[in-house]
Design an enzyme around this catalytic site. Structure first.
Site, PDB file in Angstrom:
ATOM      1  N   TRP A 130       0.874  -1.178   0.000  1.00 36.99           N
ATOM      2  CA  TRP A 130       0.000   0.000   0.000  1.00 36.99           C
ATOM      3  C   TRP A 130       0.912   1.229   0.000  1.00 36.99           C
ATOM      4  O   TRP A 130       1.813   1.322   0.839  1.00 36.99           O
ATOM      5  CB  TRP A 130      -0.866  -0.044   1.262  1.00 36.99           C
ATOM      6  N   ASP A 211      -0.798  -6.147   9.054  1.00 39.69           N
ATOM      7  CA  ASP A 211      -1.811  -5.152   8.702  1.00 39.69           C
ATOM      8  C   ASP A 211      -3.060  -5.911   8.248  1.00 39.69           C
ATOM      9  O   ASP A 211      -3.033  -6.634   7.250  1.00 39.69           O
ATOM     10  CB  ASP A 211      -1.269  -4.258   7.572  1.00 39.69           C
ATOM     11  N   LYS A 246     -13.378  -1.131   5.722  1.00 41.87           N
ATOM     12  CA  LYS A 246     -13.982  -1.886   4.616  1.00 41.87           C
ATOM     13  C   LYS A 246     -14.984  -2.921   5.120  1.00 41.87           C
ATOM     14  O   LYS A 246     -16.062  -3.053   4.569  1.00 41.87           O
ATOM     15  CB  LYS A 246     -12.919  -2.598   3.781  1.00 41.87           C
TER      16      LYS A 246
HETATM   17  C1  LMR Z   1      -6.755   1.992  -0.794  1.00 41.78           C
HETATM   18  O1  LMR Z   1      -5.677   1.408  -0.830  1.00 41.78           O
HETATM   19  O2  LMR Z   1      -7.364   2.355  -1.816  1.00 41.78           O
HETATM   20  C2  LMR Z   1      -7.429   2.240   0.517  1.00 41.78           C
HETATM   21  O3  LMR Z   1      -6.711   1.637   1.544  1.00 41.78           O
HETATM   22  C3  LMR Z   1      -7.721   3.658   0.764  1.00 41.78           C
HETATM   23  C4  LMR Z   1      -6.516   4.493   1.053  1.00 41.78           C
HETATM   24  O4  LMR Z   1      -6.543   5.188   2.068  1.00 41.78           O
HETATM   25  O5  LMR Z   1      -5.547   4.468   0.293  1.00 41.78           O
END
Ligand code: LMR
Length: 396
Positions: A130, A211, A246
């Site tokens: 992420w 996570d 989510k």
């Molecule tokens: C995403 O990866 O789209 C979500 O976790 C929202 C975000 O805050 O990035």
């Protein structure tokens, strides 16, 4: 002071959503931010959430501060949700939780606690991960290093390379893992690999930090945390950052939790005071509304069953969409193999398009995805699937 500031680029994920919202093309499609969407492109409020909310609003008599750790009912039930009621850690009272402002808050609290233990400690993050993991955790003071995870050409996990890197970690290292629905790849570790990583942690002493932002949206509430639970029952210490954005659809309410597992109740109690001290320093007390709603749902049989049924439906819809998307795109782009999308889990997959192709999709077709071609499968629907597959085939 401010005359020295230069404008920063937009956020790689949330910035795309802003561009999508400003686009007036009626055919526009948003596959950017990881939010669940139904067939009509809407992100509905869970029935159980609405019911709990109505009850809460009619019964609450004060908005005074909660405590630094947040709602105690939430803190208790969230540990049980992730670990399971019968887990040895729960029985031995070796875990402690604080309620945090979303999963990001949970990550940050954990990051600061780790940095308090060893300033500048190594935190190993999967490549890719992420995009916010690195800025969020490096500004907590940690030294972010990367381990190989996903092969974007062959669409598989680089298990051997990953394990080779992990086998070199020592007691000074922290290993960040995704519990399920790996963001951005959708490629999850199998149970055997979770066991192998656990064995390496037992042998070499590094601490896993998991996570968990999508429990219930991959294979199901229990299956999605099978690896995490195994680790928790075989290791003396584990850190978890949890998000209810989510799986409870509580995105804007900011509901998350940092959970720390240690060797015994006394060390857990001590670690818990460190989480609270970090929370106090960062934001004082967490937002209460959403956390209380989650606590109410998890503590009420009827609400919990209703929530579970709705979550199961969402998970099934996502997996059905994965099949439909693969079929549709495969017939239109015969030279490319997209079958990997069908077998991946959660909201995301990386299509393997170039940045130029992603930008072309955005500019010419009003189709919005993250620059690395990560798509949110939940943004696909029966109404847009043909247009989407045709447009992707055109840019290919
Ligand atoms: C995403 O990866 O789209 C979500 O976790 C929202 C975000 O805050 O990035």
């Amino acid at each position: 002071m401010f005359e020295k500031f230069e404008k920063l680029p937009d956020d790689p994920i949330l910035g795309i959503l802003t561009s999508y919202r400003n686009d007036d093309n009626p055919k526009k499609i948003d596959l950017s931010v990881g939010v669940y969407k139904n067939e009509d492109g809407l992100t509905p409020i869970f029935d159980a959430v609405k019911k709990a909310e109505t009850k809460k609003l009619s019964e609450e008599t004060s908005k005074t501060y909660t405590s630094i750790e947040g709602d105690p009912v939430f803190c208790e039930f969230i540990q049980r949700l992730v670990l399971g009621d019968d887990h040895v850690v729960i029985k031995e009272k070796r875990s402690g939780a604080v309620s945090t402002p979303g999963g990001s808050g949970a990550l940050r609290v954990a990051g600061e606690v780790i940095n308090g233990w060893k300033p500048g400690a190594n935190l190993w993050v999967s490549t890719p991960s992420w995009p916010n993991h690195i800025p969020l955790l490096s500004t907590a003071g940690l030294t972010v290093k990367e381990y190989p995870y996903y092969d974007g050409i062959n669409h598989v996990i680089k298990t051997d390379e990953m394990l080779t890197q992990i086998s070199k970690l020592t007691k000074d290292d922290i290993l960040l893992l995704h519990a399920c629905c790996h963001n951005p790849s959708g490629a999850d570790l199998d149970f055997e690999t979770w066991k192998e990583i656990t064995t390496l942690a037992q042998k070499n002493g590094f601490t896993p930090f998991v996570d968990c932002a999508y429990q219930g949206l991959g294979l199901g509430l229990d299956a999605d945390v099978e690896g995490l639970r195994y680790m928790a029952s075989h290791l003396p210490e584990l850190i978890i950052a949890y998000s209810c954005s989510k799986n409870f659809g509580l995105y804007r309410e900011r509901v998350g939790s940092t959970i720390i597992i240690t060797e015994n109740p006394a060390t857990t109690d001590a670690a818990w005071t460190h989480m609270k001290s970090v929370a106090r320093r960062l934001y004082s007390v967490p937002p209460a509304h959403g956390a209380i709603i989650v606590g109410m749902i998890l503590g009420d049989k009827e609400l919990k069953n209703s929530w579970k049924a709705e979550l199961d439906q969402m998970q099934q819809n996502i997996n059905t969409l994965r099949g439909l998307f693969t079929e549709s795109i495969q017939t239109k782009s015969e030279n490319r193999d997209f079958n990997f999308v069908k077998s991946q889990r959660g909201m995301f997959s990386i299509l393997g398009l170039t940045v130029e192709q992603v930008i072309q999709l955005r500019e010419e077709f009003s189709i919005y995805m993250v620059n690395n071609s990560r798509i949110n499968i939940a943004g696909v629907s029966a109404t847009n699937i043909d247009y989407l597959a045709d447009s992707i085939a055109t840019v290919l």
